[in-house]
Write a protein that holds these residues in place. Structure first.
Motif, PDB file in Angstrom:
ATOM      1  N   HIS A 222      -5.411 -16.455  15.625  1.00 49.92           N
ATOM      2  CA  HIS A 222      -4.243 -15.732  16.260  1.00 49.92           C
ATOM      3  C   HIS A 222      -4.005 -16.722  17.422  1.00 49.92           C
ATOM      4  CE1 HIS A 222      -5.472 -11.542  15.649  1.00 49.92           C
ATOM      5  NE2 HIS A 222      -4.478 -11.483  15.806  1.00 49.92           N
TER       6      HIS A 222
ATOM      7  N   GLU B  43     -10.663 -15.624  11.329  1.00 48.80           N
ATOM      8  CA  GLU B  43     -11.006 -15.723  12.457  1.00 48.80           C
ATOM      9  C   GLU B  43     -12.450 -15.899  13.103  1.00 48.80           C
ATOM     10  OE1 GLU B  43      -8.860 -13.282  15.231  1.00 48.80           O
ATOM     11  OE2 GLU B  43      -7.704 -12.377  13.749  1.00 48.80           O
TER      12      GLU B  43
ATOM     13  N   PRO C  34       1.251 -12.549  14.462  1.00 46.03           N
ATOM     14  CA  PRO C  34       0.705 -11.170  15.284  1.00 46.03           C
ATOM     15  C   PRO C  34      -0.027 -10.522  14.158  1.00 46.03           C
ATOM     16  CG  PRO C  34       3.006 -11.433  15.075  1.00 46.03           C
ATOM     17  CD  PRO C  34       2.731 -12.701  14.517  1.00 46.03           C
ATOM     18  N   SER C  35      -0.899  -9.704  15.178  1.00 44.82           N
ATOM     19  CA  SER C  35      -1.891  -8.607  14.300  1.00 44.82           C
ATOM     20  C   SER C  35      -0.927  -7.783  13.344  1.00 44.82           C
ATOM     21  CB  SER C  35      -2.340  -7.694  15.550  1.00 44.82           C
ATOM     22  OG  SER C  35      -3.518  -6.926  14.968  1.00 44.82           O
ATOM     23  N   GLY C  36      -1.718  -7.548  12.064  1.00 43.92           N
ATOM     24  CA  GLY C  36      -0.825  -6.854  11.125  1.00 43.92           C
ATOM     25  C   GLY C  36       0.107  -7.293  10.376  1.00 43.92           C
ATOM     26  N   CYS C  37       0.309  -8.801  10.574  1.00 47.60           N
ATOM     27  CA  CYS C  37       1.197  -9.553   9.627  1.00 47.60           C
ATOM     28  C   CYS C  37       0.876 -10.014   8.407  1.00 47.60           C
ATOM     29  CB  CYS C  37       2.021 -10.861  10.480  1.00 47.60           C
ATOM     30  SG  CYS C  37       0.506 -12.163  10.758  1.00 47.60           S
ATOM     31  N   GLY C  38      -0.268  -9.777   7.902  1.00 47.00           N
ATOM     32  CA  GLY C  38      -0.856  -9.866   6.649  1.00 47.00           C
ATOM     33  C   GLY C  38      -1.676 -11.090   6.572  1.00 47.00           C
ATOM     34  N   LYS C  39      -2.101 -11.717   7.486  1.00 50.39           N
ATOM     35  CA  LYS C  39      -2.978 -12.977   7.290  1.00 50.39           C
ATOM     36  C   LYS C  39      -4.246 -12.713   6.499  1.00 50.39           C
ATOM     37  CE  LYS C  39      -3.708 -13.179  11.854  1.00 50.39           C
ATOM     38  NZ  LYS C  39      -2.839 -12.059  12.256  1.00 50.39           N
ATOM     39  N   THR C  40      -5.016 -11.595   6.962  1.00 48.55           N
ATOM     40  CA  THR C  40      -6.332 -11.404   6.234  1.00 48.55           C
ATOM     41  C   THR C  40      -6.082 -11.014   4.827  1.00 48.55           C
ATOM     42  OG1 THR C  40      -7.397 -10.809   8.450  1.00 48.55           O
ATOM     43  CG2 THR C  40      -8.253  -9.700   6.258  1.00 48.55           C
ATOM     44  N   THR C  41      -5.057 -10.100   4.583  1.00 50.70           N
ATOM     45  CA  THR C  41      -4.491  -9.900   3.450  1.00 50.70           C
ATOM     46  C   THR C  41      -4.203 -11.058   2.403  1.00 50.70           C
ATOM     47  OG1 THR C  41      -3.445  -7.897   4.276  1.00 50.70           O
ATOM     48  CG2 THR C  41      -2.799  -8.582   1.916  1.00 50.70           C
TER      49      THR C  41
ATOM     50  N   TYR D 138       0.794  -1.201  -0.061  1.00 49.32           N
ATOM     51  CA  TYR D 138       0.032  -0.111  -0.006  1.00 49.32           C
ATOM     52  C   TYR D 138       0.982   1.387  -0.042  1.00 49.32           C
ATOM     53  CZ  TYR D 138      -3.705  -3.133   1.288  1.00 49.32           C
ATOM     54  OH  TYR D 138      -4.473  -4.161   1.092  1.00 49.32           O
TER      55      TYR D 138
ATOM     56  N   VAL E 144       3.191  -4.950   2.830  1.00 47.74           N
ATOM     57  CA  VAL E 144       2.539  -5.602   3.892  1.00 47.74           C
ATOM     58  C   VAL E 144       2.687  -7.115   3.385  1.00 47.74           C
ATOM     59  CG1 VAL E 144       1.073  -3.823   4.463  1.00 47.74           C
ATOM     60  CG2 VAL E 144       0.142  -5.556   2.764  1.00 47.74           C
TER      61      VAL E 144
END
Ligand SMILES: Nc1ncnc2c1ncn2[C@@H]1O[C@H](COP(=O)(O)OP(=O)(O)OP(=O)(O)O)[C@@H](O)[C@H]1O
Ligand SMILES: [Mg+2]
Length: 382
Positions: A194, A161, A35-42, A11, A16
């Motif tokens: 998580h 999740e 961890p949060s923000g590591c790119g899983k959802t992406t 971005y 990311v």
């Protein structure tokens, strides 16, 4: 099969995902964790093209998904998110049937399928189909979310999740339900969480992500035993393997070079060997290394002619284990058969090692003991 090849996502100047490469095999549950923000959802959203890569490609059964129609692609997959994404103004039935109706399936087929899906997620169709989402508990909502993801019988199901907002008991129940569904349905499921316990419980393979990279992609037992990276072992937690003792196998804890002899060696020589090696039994093997018997000092001491070959007094081992036998089974064997050691042989009956009471106790006492193990151990004579 879903393949990520050199996939990146940026971005503006913020990268990311940094060159992601991995393959998701058909019929497996792959868990993305980190961890949060590591790119899983992406990563997950790239599979149904809700997000497109900046570079690299994603192939499904060898075809680049950018060459497919995004709407058709999305409909061909189930998708479950944390807040289920159920439409609040539709009943449970309408929610489940949205896509099958769009696909113009025959009404009777749709309705039968809905009944089946409700039973699959263990909810009474009579009771729930006409309710609105607001009239359901969190756990019931997630069950409907799962049912809806299965509604078009897709090969691939994406879950972001899905159980994370639930209390531990409901969550554990849904995990069990998913695992049992999966044994019957054999879907390809990509599941984001998580929670390492959740990952270990449901995953065929775990993909550990950190700051846009994949640190390790492997079977749960491999990750627990051989974390590839400092961060991974920290993330996994040092003692976690011990809450999953079924992953600890005979070949992790056995003595790999037990003292052996061959069957034609005279008993007095065997006695001498035991004395030198400070053991009270020998494994008797043939020239190929196959286990043919066990001889204890006591057997020889009772023998009249100690010049005779050891095969005269050796006995068959009461039981043997395989390298992959779990520590849980080993403890049960030791308890049930009252033995002090168990030879470990492979499929060709070649002696690979020896699990002794001492190696069991050492393995256990080096680590934290859970209560069930202490209980089992309590009845083992050491
Ligand atoms: N539309 C966007 N614009 C800019 N940055 C974004 C956008 N979407 C996601 N990001 C950034 O990309 C990174 C990865 O986000 P992603 O949602 O994949 O994380 P995640 O691993 O799913 O985290 P979480 O566990 O919190 O859900 C984050 O740093 C996030 O801030
Ligand atoms: Mg996320």
């Amino acid at each position: 099969m879903i393949e990520f090849r050199n996939v990146t996502k940026s971005y503006k100047s913020n990268e990311v995902l940094k060159n992601i490469n991995f393959t998701i095999y058909d019929g497996e549950i792959v868990v993305l964790i980190g961890p949060s923000g590591c790119g899983k959802t992406t990563t997950l959203k790239m599979i149904n093209r809700l997000i497109e890569p900046t570079s690299g490609e994603i192939l499904i059964n060898g075809e680049n998904i950018l060459e497919k129609d995004p709407i058709a692609l999305r409909r061909s997959m189930g998708y479950v998110i944390q807040q289920t994404g159920l439409f609040p103004h539709m009943t449970v039935r309408q929610n489940i049937e949205v896509i099958p109706k769009l696909e113009k399936k025959p009404a009777s087929e749709i309705s039968q399928n809905t009944q089946r899906l409700m039973k699959m997620v263990d909810l009474d169709p009579e009771k729930f189909l006409d309710r609105y989402p607001i009239q359901l508990s969190g756990g019931q909502l997630q069950r409907i979310g799962v049912a809806r993801a299965f509604a078009t019988n897709p090969d691939i199901i994406l879950m972001d999740e899905p159980f994370s907002a639930l209390d531990p008991i409901t969550r554990s129940g849904l995990q069990d339900a998913l695992v049992s569904l999966q044994t019957r349905m054999k879907k390809t499921i990509v599941f984001v969480t998580h929670d390492m316990d959740e990952a270990v419980k449901i995953a065929d393979r775990i993909c550990i992500m950190y700051q846009g990279d994949i640190l390790q992609y492997d079977k749960p037992e491999e990750i627990l035993k051989n974390p590839a990276h400092g961060f991974v072992s920290e993330f996994v937690g040092k003692n976690r393997i011990w809450s999953n003792p079924e992953y600890i196998r005979a070949d992790d804890i056995m003595i790999t070079a037990p003292v052996t002899t061959e069957a034609d060696i005279p008993m007095f020589k065997c006695m001498e060997k035991m004395r030198l090696q400070k053991v009270n039994s020998l494994m008797v093997v043939d020239q190929m290394g196959r286990l043919v018997g066990v001889v204890k000092a006591a057997h020889i001491l009772r023998a009249a002619d100690r010049e005779a070959p050891v095969e005269k007094v050796m006995v068959q081992p009461k039981l043997t284990a395989k390298p992959e036998t779990s520590i849980v089974e080993l403890l049960q064997m030791v308890r049930r058969y009252d033995v002090s050691s168990i030879p470990v042989v492979d499929r060709e009956n070649i002696l690979r090692g020896l699990v002794t009471n001492t190696s069991l106790v050492t393995a256990l006492s080096n680590q934290f003991l859970d209560e069930e193990m202490i209980e089992q151990l309590g009845e083992v004579e050491v």
